[in-house]
Design a protein around this motif. Structure first.
Motif, mmCIF file in Angstrom:
data_model
loop_
_atom_site.group_PDB
_atom_site.id
_atom_site.type_symbol
_atom_site.label_atom_id
_atom_site.label_comp_id
_atom_site.label_asym_id
_atom_site.label_seq_id
_atom_site.Cartn_x
_atom_site.Cartn_y
_atom_site.Cartn_z
ATOM 1 N N ALA A 40 -94.535 -32.055 -50.769
ATOM 2 C CA ALA A 40 -93.383 -32.844 -50.194
ATOM 3 C C ALA A 40 -93.666 -33.482 -48.881
ATOM 4 C CB ALA A 40 -91.947 -31.993 -50.277
ATOM 5 N N TYR A 41 -94.529 -32.505 -47.955
ATOM 6 C CA TYR A 41 -94.747 -33.061 -46.786
ATOM 7 C C TYR A 41 -95.698 -34.274 -46.886
ATOM 8 C CZ TYR A 41 -96.644 -33.073 -42.130
ATOM 9 O OH TYR A 41 -97.236 -33.475 -40.726
ATOM 10 N N ILE A 42 -96.918 -34.159 -47.861
ATOM 11 C CA ILE A 42 -97.756 -35.180 -48.011
ATOM 12 C C ILE A 42 -97.013 -36.476 -48.460
ATOM 13 C CG2 ILE A 42 -99.666 -35.775 -49.315
ATOM 14 C CD1 ILE A 42 -100.494 -32.703 -49.449
ATOM 15 N N ARG A 43 -96.288 -36.146 -49.495
ATOM 16 C CA ARG A 43 -95.592 -37.503 -49.961
ATOM 17 C C ARG A 43 -94.779 -38.284 -48.698
ATOM 18 N NH1 ARG A 43 -93.773 -40.722 -54.406
ATOM 19 N NH2 ARG A 43 -92.887 -42.665 -53.118
ATOM 20 N N ALA A 44 -94.151 -37.278 -47.837
ATOM 21 C CA ALA A 44 -93.294 -37.977 -47.040
ATOM 22 C C ALA A 44 -94.134 -38.624 -45.743
ATOM 23 C CB ALA A 44 -92.369 -36.854 -46.170
ATOM 24 N N GLN A 45 -95.333 -38.191 -45.470
ATOM 25 C CA GLN A 45 -96.267 -38.552 -44.581
ATOM 26 C C GLN A 45 -96.788 -39.984 -45.275
ATOM 27 O OE1 GLN A 45 -96.752 -37.814 -41.332
ATOM 28 N NE2 GLN A 45 -95.001 -36.434 -41.798
ATOM 29 N N ILE A 46 -96.990 -40.101 -46.308
ATOM 30 C CA ILE A 46 -97.491 -41.257 -47.167
ATOM 31 C C ILE A 46 -96.574 -42.306 -46.854
ATOM 32 C CG2 ILE A 46 -98.187 -42.059 -49.262
ATOM 33 C CD1 ILE A 46 -99.362 -39.416 -50.168
ATOM 34 N N ASP A 47 -95.323 -42.156 -47.393
ATOM 35 C CA ASP A 47 -94.397 -42.992 -47.374
ATOM 36 C C ASP A 47 -94.087 -43.655 -45.897
ATOM 37 O OD1 ASP A 47 -93.987 -42.469 -49.907
ATOM 38 O OD2 ASP A 47 -92.127 -41.420 -49.552
ATOM 39 N N ALA A 48 -94.240 -42.761 -44.832
ATOM 40 C CA ALA A 48 -94.095 -43.147 -43.493
ATOM 41 C C ALA A 48 -95.237 -43.990 -43.084
ATOM 42 C CB ALA A 48 -93.909 -41.868 -42.565
ATOM 43 N N HIS A 49 -96.419 -43.531 -43.375
ATOM 44 C CA HIS A 49 -97.565 -44.282 -42.896
ATOM 45 C C HIS A 49 -97.971 -45.513 -43.365
ATOM 46 C CE1 HIS A 49 -101.654 -44.053 -40.872
ATOM 47 N NE2 HIS A 49 -102.163 -44.663 -42.272
ATOM 48 N N TRP A 50 -97.543 -45.732 -44.715
ATOM 49 C CA TRP A 50 -97.796 -46.862 -45.428
ATOM 50 C C TRP A 50 -96.492 -47.723 -45.967
ATOM 51 C CZ3 TRP A 50 -101.731 -43.169 -47.233
ATOM 52 C CH2 TRP A 50 -102.977 -43.377 -46.885
ATOM 53 N N HIS A 51 -95.154 -47.124 -45.151
ATOM 54 C CA HIS A 51 -94.100 -47.737 -45.583
ATOM 55 C C HIS A 51 -93.862 -47.875 -47.262
ATOM 56 C CE1 HIS A 51 -94.134 -48.646 -41.181
ATOM 57 N NE2 HIS A 51 -95.380 -49.237 -41.693
ATOM 58 N N VAL A 52 -94.042 -46.904 -47.853
ATOM 59 C CA VAL A 52 -93.726 -46.925 -49.106
ATOM 60 C C VAL A 52 -92.253 -46.324 -49.685
ATOM 61 C CG1 VAL A 52 -94.567 -45.750 -51.364
ATOM 62 C CG2 VAL A 52 -96.203 -46.371 -49.710
ATOM 63 N N ASP A 53 -91.766 -47.158 -50.386
ATOM 64 C CA ASP A 53 -90.527 -46.566 -50.920
ATOM 65 C C ASP A 53 -90.301 -45.274 -51.616
ATOM 66 O OD1 ASP A 53 -87.962 -46.403 -52.585
ATOM 67 O OD2 ASP A 53 -87.546 -48.254 -52.363
ATOM 68 N N ALA A 54 -89.625 -44.261 -51.083
ATOM 69 C CA ALA A 54 -89.602 -43.022 -51.670
ATOM 70 C C ALA A 54 -89.433 -42.782 -53.111
ATOM 71 C CB ALA A 54 -88.607 -42.153 -50.910
ATOM 72 N N ARG A 55 -89.029 -43.784 -53.690
ATOM 73 C CA ARG A 55 -88.614 -43.773 -55.099
ATOM 74 C C ARG A 55 -89.850 -44.430 -56.047
ATOM 75 N NH1 ARG A 55 -83.427 -47.505 -54.833
ATOM 76 N NH2 ARG A 55 -85.052 -48.425 -53.034
ATOM 77 N N GLU A 56 -90.834 -44.831 -55.210
ATOM 78 C CA GLU A 56 -92.047 -45.454 -55.945
ATOM 79 C C GLU A 56 -92.983 -44.335 -56.660
ATOM 80 O OE1 GLU A 56 -94.911 -46.864 -57.708
ATOM 81 O OE2 GLU A 56 -93.450 -48.424 -56.638
ATOM 82 N N ARG A 57 -93.006 -44.299 -57.767
ATOM 83 C CA ARG A 57 -93.993 -43.484 -58.376
ATOM 84 C C ARG A 57 -95.238 -43.387 -58.308
ATOM 85 N NH1 ARG A 57 -94.538 -42.747 -65.144
ATOM 86 N NH2 ARG A 57 -95.884 -40.697 -65.124
ATOM 87 N N PHE A 58 -95.994 -44.527 -57.797
ATOM 88 C CA PHE A 58 -97.313 -44.597 -57.776
ATOM 89 C C PHE A 58 -97.555 -44.753 -55.957
ATOM 90 C CE2 PHE A 58 -96.810 -45.620 -62.340
ATOM 91 C CZ PHE A 58 -97.361 -44.592 -62.640
ATOM 92 N N ALA A 59 -97.393 -43.897 -55.414
ATOM 93 C CA ALA A 59 -97.343 -44.316 -53.930
ATOM 94 C C ALA A 59 -98.860 -44.431 -53.380
ATOM 95 C CB ALA A 59 -96.665 -42.991 -53.225
ATOM 96 N N LEU A 60 -99.570 -43.884 -54.032
ATOM 97 C CA LEU A 60 -101.204 -44.299 -53.578
ATOM 98 C C LEU A 60 -102.109 -45.143 -54.429
ATOM 99 C CD1 LEU A 60 -102.119 -40.581 -52.845
ATOM 100 C CD2 LEU A 60 -101.844 -42.278 -51.323
ATOM 101 N N ALA A 61 -101.188 -46.088 -55.301
ATOM 102 C CA ALA A 61 -101.747 -46.861 -56.293
ATOM 103 C C ALA A 61 -102.808 -47.956 -55.263
ATOM 104 C CB ALA A 61 -100.797 -48.010 -56.851
ATOM 105 N N GLY A 62 -104.062 -48.170 -55.596
ATOM 106 C CA GLY A 62 -104.991 -48.691 -55.071
ATOM 107 C C GLY A 62 -105.707 -48.206 -53.694
#
Length: 242
Positions: A40-62
């Motif tokens: 949960a922490y990692i996902r929140a940091q990914i979303d904040a760092h790369w401005h990813v929508d929290a609903r996006e399933r493939f937050a690390l695509a590419g």
């Protein structure tokens, strides 16, 4: 960097646990309770760092991700499911063998490697993670510097580790090992890093800490984010903006 940071005793200890790493009721039961909270922490940091929508399933695509001290893949597999091209590295060949078997059974393609991080082919990664590992290496400064060397420009690093406090000594080492919550010999309290010590190692490697939070016990969920850092904490770091 070409630093050797693996402690052979630690590698042997964790390699002996490989067979039941994926058993939520086995010797790694504590990790199975920790993993959703860390994720949960990692996902929140990914979303904040790369401005990813929290609903996006493939937050690390590419993106490319590496989990250092990956064990049998408890974190590497969720990162792969988020769309990342994942590399997992661990000191124990037994863990890597278990990780490969489990990933294949899940239909996941993860590049696993047993040995020193410094021995990997030169490459950098958008996301570098290392959970509960820095306290087990022979040279924390060299280990952090090697992690930094693998972090791509614009990338994100996330670490977790126990804090060196009286409470962690009583609960994580003495009590947890005595009652069998973690296998005996898992922790050496003297090797735990205080948050300011880990922050200095990251800064000495040229990184800046952008977030830190406690990981504490919860009667309802086992563990929760936030609150006290006395037992365990997570840190997010990146290259400074120039």
């Amino acid at each position: 960097m070409n630093a050797a940071t693996i402690n052979p005793h630690e590698a042997t200890h964790f390699g002996a646990l490989a067979a039941d790493w994926w058993d939520p009721h086995g010797s790694s039961a504590m990790l199975h309770k920790l993993n959703p909270v860390r994720l949960a922490y990692i996902r929140a940091q990914i979303d904040a760092h790369w401005h990813v929508d929290a609903r996006e399933r493939f937050a690390l695509a590419g993106r490319r991700a590496i989990d250092v001290g990956c064990g049998a893949g408890l974190l590497a597999e969720p990162l792969a499911r988020m769309g990342a091209a994942v590399t997992g590295v661990d000191a124990a060949p037994e863990n890597i063998a278990a990780a490969r078997v489990h990933a294949a059974g899940q239909g996941l393609s993860i590049d696993y490697f047993a040995g020193e991080l410094a021995a990997l082919p030169l490459a950098t990664f958008d996301l570098v993670t290392s959970m509960e590992v820095v306290e087990h290496v022979t040279d924390p400064a060299a280990f952090i510097a090697e992690l930094a060397a693998r972090l791509a420009p614009g990338g994100l690093m996330i670490l977790s580790t126990p804090n060196r406090t009286i409470l962690s000594k009583l609960l994580l080492v003495e009590a947890a090992e005595r009652v069998g919550a973690v296998p005996r010999g898992t922790h050496d309290w003297d090797q735990f890093l205080k948050p300011e010590e880990l922050t200095k190692l990251l800064e000495d490697a040229g990184l800046e800490v952008v977030d830190r939070t406690g990981l504490s016990p919860s009667a309802a969920k086992g563990f929760k984010l936030g609150g006290s850092e006395a037992l365990n904490y997570l840190v997010a770091a990146r290259w400074p903006n120039r």
